[in-house]
Write an enzyme that holds these catalytic residues in place. Structure first.
Site: not given
Ligand code: DX5
Ligand code: ZN
Length: 219
Positions: A7, A32, A34, A36, A67, A69, A138, A176
């Protein structure tokens, strides 16, 4: 064969090229990404420009696992597809019309993933399992990297894997959040086929060994 998806949230944002480079050098299967919005989750990360810049840098072959969010992700599907996402994953909790969103992602020529928060029951997505490419479970409350895996999500992964087997579905089952060397085997045994690793990957001194452990090739 288990896929590993580092990620980029845990990479150094001031040097994203090295974060990407490192992941690919160690044989990451997916990158990956993320996204947000500070509303669906209490944090902000990056948007479609980051995906476009990464796509330009890595070329066409790398698999960019985006991903989202964000609330009402249907507002941004074209933007992320144009930026070069290989897969767009939306949260069932954030999407108004999941069926239509999946249809639109596919019409854009992109793989469709659906994500479930730890407290969301998988029954809401059962009607879509045949048509989607990925179910993302998740294993932490989304928002931040570096949290501890919530073990109570494992039975949900197991139930989804059973349903996949029973019906001959081909979706990837992605875990994840909080994935580490010491819990990867439980996730693999439950049926996860893609493991996201943010802090564990970017924080590991020996990344080669970590990847082998995550894949179950080394204890
Ligand atoms: C959290 C993200 C994850 C995060 C995982 O909201 O969706 O993808 O980056 O990070 P680790 O592996 O550190 O939990
Ligand atoms: Zn993620």
């Amino acid at each position: 064969m288990i896929k590993i998806a580092p990620s980029l949230l845990s990479a150094d944002f001031s040097d994203m090229r090295s974060g990407v480079e490192t992941a690919l050098k160690y044989g990451a299967d997916w990158l990956h990404c993320d996204v947000m919005d500070g509303v669906f989750v209490p944090n902000l990360s990056f948007g479609s420009k980051m995906i476009a810049d990464i796509r330009r840098y890595v070329g066409k072959d790398a698999y960019l696992d985006v991903h989202l969010m964000i609330v009402k992700p249907e507002r941004y599907l074209e933007r992320f597809a144009e930026a070069g996402a290989s897969q767009i994953t939306v949260h069932v909790e954030a999407t108004e019309d999941l069926q239509e969103t999946i249809r639109r992602i596919h019409a854009l020529g992109v793989d469709a993933g659906v994500s479930l928060n730890p407290s969301t029951d998988e029954t809401v997505i059962l009607p879509f399992l045949e048509e989607i490419e990925t179910v993302l479970c998740m294993t932490v409350v989304p928002g931040y990297g570096g949290q501890r895996l919530i073990g109570s999500v494992i039975p949900k992964i197991l139930r989804l894997a059973e349903r996949k087997k029973e019906n001959g579905y081909s979706f990837e089952l992605e875990a994840d959040g909080g994935v580490r060397a010491d819990n990867a085997s439980v996730l693999r045994e439950a049926g996860a086929t893609v493991l996201v690793a943010g802090s564990a990957f970017y924080g590991a001194e020996d990344k080669k060994s970590l990847l082998r452990k995550l894949k179950g090739e080394e204890d």
